[in-house]
Design a protein around this motif. Structure first.
Motif, PDB file in Angstrom:
ATOM      1  N   THR A 165       0.821  -1.213   0.000  1.00 29.15           N
ATOM      2  CA  THR A 165       0.000   0.000   0.000  1.00 29.15           C
ATOM      3  C   THR A 165       0.853   1.259   0.000  1.00 29.15           C
ATOM      4  OG1 THR A 165      -1.755  -1.159   1.208  1.00 29.15           O
ATOM      5  CG2 THR A 165      -1.822   1.244   1.228  1.00 29.15           C
ATOM      6  N   LEU A 166       1.914   1.271   0.787  1.00 23.66           N
ATOM      7  CA  LEU A 166       2.731   2.477   0.928  1.00 23.66           C
ATOM      8  C   LEU A 166       3.503   2.807  -0.338  1.00 23.66           C
ATOM      9  CD1 LEU A 166       3.612   4.689   2.901  1.00 23.66           C
ATOM     10  CD2 LEU A 166       5.501   3.195   3.611  1.00 23.66           C
ATOM     11  N   SER A 167       4.151   1.815  -0.935  1.00 26.70           N
ATOM     12  CA  SER A 167       5.015   2.076  -2.096  1.00 26.70           C
ATOM     13  C   SER A 167       4.289   1.933  -3.428  1.00 26.70           C
ATOM     14  CB  SER A 167       6.212   1.121  -2.071  1.00 26.70           C
ATOM     15  OG  SER A 167       5.796  -0.213  -2.321  1.00 26.70           O
ATOM     16  N   GLY A 168       3.189   1.144  -3.441  1.00 24.08           N
ATOM     17  CA  GLY A 168       2.500   0.874  -4.690  1.00 24.08           C
ATOM     18  C   GLY A 168       3.159  -0.212  -5.522  1.00 24.08           C
ATOM     19  N   HIS A 169       4.180  -0.880  -4.975  1.00 24.07           N
ATOM     20  CA  HIS A 169       4.873  -1.937  -5.705  1.00 24.07           C
ATOM     21  C   HIS A 169       4.071  -3.234  -5.674  1.00 24.07           C
ATOM     22  CE1 HIS A 169       8.909   0.292  -4.866  1.00 24.07           C
ATOM     23  NE2 HIS A 169       8.270   0.778  -5.907  1.00 24.07           N
ATOM     24  N   CYS A 170       4.088  -3.957  -6.790  1.00 16.68           N
ATOM     25  CA  CYS A 170       3.468  -5.273  -6.852  1.00 16.68           C
ATOM     26  C   CYS A 170       4.400  -6.278  -6.180  1.00 16.68           C
ATOM     27  CB  CYS A 170       3.196  -5.679  -8.294  1.00 16.68           C
ATOM     28  SG  CYS A 170       2.390  -7.289  -8.448  1.00 16.68           S
ATOM     29  N   LEU A 171       3.908  -6.931  -5.141  1.00 21.21           N
ATOM     30  CA  LEU A 171       4.725  -7.878  -4.385  1.00 21.21           C
ATOM     31  C   LEU A 171       4.595  -9.302  -4.912  1.00 21.21           C
ATOM     32  CD1 LEU A 171       3.919  -6.633  -0.763  1.00 21.21           C
ATOM     33  CD2 LEU A 171       5.810  -5.950  -2.253  1.00 21.21           C
ATOM     34  N   LYS A 172       3.440  -9.630  -5.470  1.00 16.84           N
ATOM     35  CA  LYS A 172       3.228 -11.000  -5.940  1.00 16.84           C
ATOM     36  C   LYS A 172       2.064 -11.041  -6.918  1.00 16.84           C
ATOM     37  CE  LYS A 172       4.589 -14.153  -3.412  1.00 16.84           C
ATOM     38  NZ  LYS A 172       4.917 -15.146  -2.336  1.00 16.84           N
ATOM     39  N   THR A 173       2.178 -11.933  -7.896  1.00 19.56           N
ATOM     40  CA  THR A 173       1.090 -12.194  -8.833  1.00 19.56           C
ATOM     41  C   THR A 173       0.680 -13.648  -8.695  1.00 19.56           C
ATOM     42  OG1 THR A 173       1.866 -10.525 -10.411  1.00 19.56           O
ATOM     43  CG2 THR A 173       0.404 -12.229 -11.255  1.00 19.56           C
ATOM     44  N   LEU A 174      -0.624 -13.880  -8.537  1.00 22.08           N
ATOM     45  CA  LEU A 174      -1.165 -15.223  -8.351  1.00 22.08           C
ATOM     46  C   LEU A 174      -2.027 -15.595  -9.545  1.00 22.08           C
ATOM     47  CD1 LEU A 174      -2.452 -14.847  -4.657  1.00 22.08           C
ATOM     48  CD2 LEU A 174      -0.203 -15.661  -5.397  1.00 22.08           C
ATOM     49  N   PHE A 175      -1.895 -16.833  -9.989  1.00 23.41           N
ATOM     50  CA  PHE A 175      -2.760 -17.327 -11.061  1.00 23.41           C
ATOM     51  C   PHE A 175      -2.808 -18.837 -10.986  1.00 23.41           C
ATOM     52  CE2 PHE A 175       1.503 -16.822 -12.713  1.00 23.41           C
ATOM     53  CZ  PHE A 175       1.767 -18.010 -13.386  1.00 23.41           C
ATOM     54  N   ASP A 176      -3.874 -19.403 -11.498  1.00 27.50           N
ATOM     55  CA  ASP A 176      -4.070 -20.839 -11.480  1.00 27.50           C
ATOM     56  C   ASP A 176      -4.015 -21.364 -12.905  1.00 27.50           C
ATOM     57  OD1 ASP A 176      -4.442 -23.319 -10.376  1.00 27.50           O
ATOM     58  OD2 ASP A 176      -6.306 -22.815  -9.340  1.00 27.50           O
ATOM     59  N   LYS A 177      -4.095 -22.681 -13.024  1.00 29.61           N
ATOM     60  CA  LYS A 177      -4.044 -23.326 -14.326  1.00 29.61           C
ATOM     61  C   LYS A 177      -5.101 -22.738 -15.253  1.00 29.61           C
ATOM     62  CE  LYS A 177      -4.274 -27.914 -16.471  1.00 29.61           C
ATOM     63  NZ  LYS A 177      -4.531 -29.367 -16.218  1.00 29.61           N
ATOM     64  N   ASN A 178      -4.699 -22.408 -16.463  1.00 31.03           N
ATOM     65  CA  ASN A 178      -5.560 -21.835 -17.507  1.00 31.03           C
ATOM     66  C   ASN A 178      -5.991 -20.403 -17.218  1.00 31.03           C
ATOM     67  OD1 ASN A 178      -5.475 -24.319 -18.886  1.00 31.03           O
ATOM     68  ND2 ASN A 178      -7.219 -25.084 -17.704  1.00 31.03           N
ATOM     69  N   SER A 179      -5.649 -19.864 -16.048  1.00 29.13           N
ATOM     70  CA  SER A 179      -5.924 -18.467 -15.695  1.00 29.13           C
ATOM     71  C   SER A 179      -7.338 -18.025 -16.040  1.00 29.13           C
ATOM     72  CB  SER A 179      -4.906 -17.542 -16.387  1.00 29.13           C
ATOM     73  OG  SER A 179      -3.596 -17.819 -15.968  1.00 29.13           O
ATOM     74  N   PRO A 180      -8.360 -18.659 -15.458  1.00 26.33           N
ATOM     75  CA  PRO A 180      -9.734 -18.201 -15.723  1.00 26.33           C
ATOM     76  C   PRO A 180      -9.924 -16.782 -15.222  1.00 26.33           C
ATOM     77  CG  PRO A 180      -9.693 -19.676 -13.834  1.00 26.33           C
ATOM     78  CD  PRO A 180      -8.327 -19.724 -14.432  1.00 26.33           C
ATOM     79  N   PRO A 181     -10.789 -16.001 -15.872  1.00 30.77           N
ATOM     80  CA  PRO A 181     -11.044 -14.631 -15.397  1.00 30.77           C
ATOM     81  C   PRO A 181     -11.457 -14.616 -13.934  1.00 30.77           C
ATOM     82  CG  PRO A 181     -12.060 -14.989 -17.539  1.00 30.77           C
ATOM     83  CD  PRO A 181     -11.577 -16.325 -17.080  1.00 30.77           C
ATOM     84  N   VAL A 182     -10.861 -13.717 -13.164  1.00 26.66           N
ATOM     85  CA  VAL A 182     -11.140 -13.645 -11.731  1.00 26.66           C
ATOM     86  C   VAL A 182     -12.210 -12.578 -11.499  1.00 26.66           C
ATOM     87  CG1 VAL A 182     -10.164 -13.429  -9.421  1.00 26.66           C
ATOM     88  CG2 VAL A 182      -8.739 -14.276 -11.289  1.00 26.66           C
ATOM     89  N   SER A 221     -10.861 -15.996  -3.665  1.00 26.48           N
ATOM     90  CA  SER A 221     -11.165 -15.444  -4.992  1.00 26.48           C
ATOM     91  C   SER A 221     -12.248 -16.264  -5.662  1.00 26.48           C
ATOM     92  CB  SER A 221      -9.912 -15.424  -5.875  1.00 26.48           C
ATOM     93  OG  SER A 221      -9.525 -16.737  -6.247  1.00 26.48           O
ATOM     94  N   GLY A 222     -13.010 -15.602  -6.516  1.00 23.77           N
ATOM     95  CA  GLY A 222     -13.994 -16.269  -7.355  1.00 23.77           C
ATOM     96  C   GLY A 222     -13.604 -16.115  -8.801  1.00 23.77           C
ATOM     97  N   SER A 223     -13.845 -17.138  -9.607  1.00 17.95           N
ATOM     98  CA  SER A 223     -13.467 -17.105 -11.020  1.00 17.95           C
ATOM     99  C   SER A 223     -14.624 -17.563 -11.887  1.00 17.95           C
ATOM    100  CB  SER A 223     -12.245 -18.003 -11.275  1.00 17.95           C
ATOM    101  OG  SER A 223     -11.129 -17.579 -10.525  1.00 17.95           O
ATOM    102  N   LEU A 224     -14.541 -17.203 -13.163  1.00 16.68           N
ATOM    103  CA  LEU A 224     -15.613 -17.523 -14.093  1.00 16.68           C
ATOM    104  C   LEU A 224     -15.528 -18.953 -14.616  1.00 16.68           C
ATOM    105  CD1 LEU A 224     -16.020 -14.178 -16.087  1.00 16.68           C
ATOM    106  CD2 LEU A 224     -17.152 -14.946 -13.993  1.00 16.68           C
ATOM    107  N   ASP A 225     -14.921 -19.829 -13.823  1.00 18.25           N
ATOM    108  CA  ASP A 225     -14.982 -21.263 -14.077  1.00 18.25           C
ATOM    109  C   ASP A 225     -15.811 -21.949 -13.000  1.00 18.25           C
ATOM    110  OD1 ASP A 225     -13.281 -20.985 -11.944  1.00 18.25           O
ATOM    111  OD2 ASP A 225     -11.648 -22.191 -12.782  1.00 18.25           O
ATOM    112  N   SER A 226     -16.637 -21.159 -12.308  1.00 22.54           N
ATOM    113  CA  SER A 226     -17.524 -21.659 -11.242  1.00 22.54           C
ATOM    114  C   SER A 226     -16.747 -22.278 -10.088  1.00 22.54           C
ATOM    115  CB  SER A 226     -18.540 -22.671 -11.807  1.00 22.54           C
ATOM    116  OG  SER A 226     -19.369 -22.076 -12.772  1.00 22.54           O
ATOM    117  N   LYS A 227     -15.623 -21.669  -9.740  1.00 24.35           N
ATOM    118  CA  LYS A 227     -14.840 -22.136  -8.603  1.00 24.35           C
ATOM    119  C   LYS A 227     -14.453 -20.968  -7.711  1.00 24.35           C
ATOM    120  CE  LYS A 227     -12.623 -26.080 -10.925  1.00 24.35           C
ATOM    121  NZ  LYS A 227     -11.313 -26.662 -11.335  1.00 24.35           N
ATOM    122  N   LEU A 228     -14.470 -21.214  -6.408  1.00 23.91           N
ATOM    123  CA  LEU A 228     -13.826 -20.332  -5.451  1.00 23.91           C
ATOM    124  C   LEU A 228     -12.479 -20.946  -5.089  1.00 23.91           C
ATOM    125  CD1 LEU A 228     -16.733 -19.556  -2.937  1.00 23.91           C
ATOM    126  CD2 LEU A 228     -15.952 -18.116  -4.820  1.00 23.91           C
TER     127      LEU A 228
END
Length: 335
Positions: A184-201, A215-222
């Motif tokens: 929050t303070l610096s605005g730097h991205c600390l980590k990027t998370l994604f799952d197999k096939n990267s469904p829209p989150v 997280s919820g995704s448009l593959d009907s999974k939380l």
């Protein structure tokens, strides 16, 4: 509970028994967001594509105030922790800060160049984060209304922004299939998370202790993420979510360790957090009634907004334009 203790902790699950308390009618288009006052009072805010936010008494079901001022639909509403201010995110490219007591708009925040889709205050109430279809996240100073930081955060619309419990971290989710953790303070991205096939989150939020992200995704999974390890440790399946941004969350106020989510078929699912089992399925409303697998009391269109009261075993759901209703549900612990 796992969001307040170890995620693999085990004990006999408390079974949810949510039943309809009352319906709140007044919105004329889709109800996109439902949010209880975090100070524990009996007030609920609902945001709608009809350009309004309504404040309700959960005790009486009365609409105590309607906030008007946006020129397009409202996709999200959030409270500050003290419960005296609201912020709204609108398709008119702006956010508005509101005084809850008077119902007056205090400030209009300009800067986004496309629909503003999501917003959240930090725990101290000094900062506000917003996400937009312009693919940027902005951090605002609440007192001055000035934009402190604009971050080109994703390559597709941003669907959620949330601060962790002490406000030091931000999470954003996007239709590009990524979750990103920000300092929050610096605005730097600390980590990027994604799952197999990267469904829209379609949604994301920190758990109360800040150790996990739901997280919820448009593959009907939380998915429940251990973001320090960079992997999803739990998956929850049963609901339908392939088109819309559907809210989900954690529930501890009924004595259980539950994950709750709306579903595009008009129903609501309550999962046990650790076992991932469906403990309660609240069916959609059906004119044919229970014989057709439906109910006489549920929603008749996709459940978009969903929130759990911070101290009471209450849940509020809001539905798409075929329904436009807000329903209050109460869990009564079994004796």
């Amino acid at each position: 509970m796992a969001v307040g203790m170890d995620v693999d902790g085990s004990r006999h699950p408390v079974r949810p028994t949510f039943q309809l308390v009352r319906g709140l009618t007044g919105h004329t288009r889709a109800v996109a967001s439902t949010k209880f006052n975090p100070n524990g009072s009996n007030h609920l805010a609902t945001a709608s594509a009809d350009k309004t936010v309504k404040l309700w008494s959960t005790e009486t079901g009365e609409c105590v105030r309607t906030l008007e001022g946006h020129t397009q639909g409202i996709s999200d509403v959030c409270w500050n922790k003290q419960g005296n201010y609201l912020c709204t995110a609108s398709d008119d490219h702006t956010l508005k800060l509101w005084d809850v007591e008077t119902g007056k708009a205090l400030k209009t925040l300009h800067g986004h160049t496309n629909f503003v889709f999501c917003c959240n205050f930090d725990p101290q109430g000094h900062l506000l984060a917003s996400g937009s279809f312009d693919e940027t996240m902005r951090v605002w100073d609440v007192r001055s209304g000035k934009c402190l930081r604009e971050v080109p955060a994703h390559s597709d619309p941003i669907t959620a922004v949330d601060f962790n419990y002490d406000g030091t971290l931000l999470v954003t989710s996007s239709l590009d299939g990524l979750l990103r953790i920000w300092d929050t303070l610096s605005g730097h991205c600390l980590k990027t998370l994604f799952d197999k096939n990267s469904p829209p989150v379609s949604a994301a939020r920190f758990c109360p202790n800040g150790r996990f992200i739901l997280s919820g995704s448009l593959d009907s999974k939380l998915r429940l993420w251990n973001f320090e390890k960079g992997k999803a440790v739990k998956h929850y399946e049963g609901h339908t979510n392939t088109q819309y941004c559907v809210f989900s969350g954690f529930c501890t106020s009924g004595g259980g360790n539950w994950v709750v989510t709306g579903s595009e078929d008009g129903s609501i699912f309550v999962y046990e957090l650790n076992s991932r089992k469906v403990l309660q399925h609240i069916p959609c409303k059906s004119s044919a009634g229970e014989e057709a697998g439906g109910s006489a009391t549920g929603h008749s269109d996709a459940v978009l907004g969903l929130d759990v009261h911070p101290t009471q075993p209450l849940m509020a759901s809001g539905s798409h334009s075929g329904d436009c209703s807000v329903l209050l549900w109460s869990h009564q612990p079994q004796q």
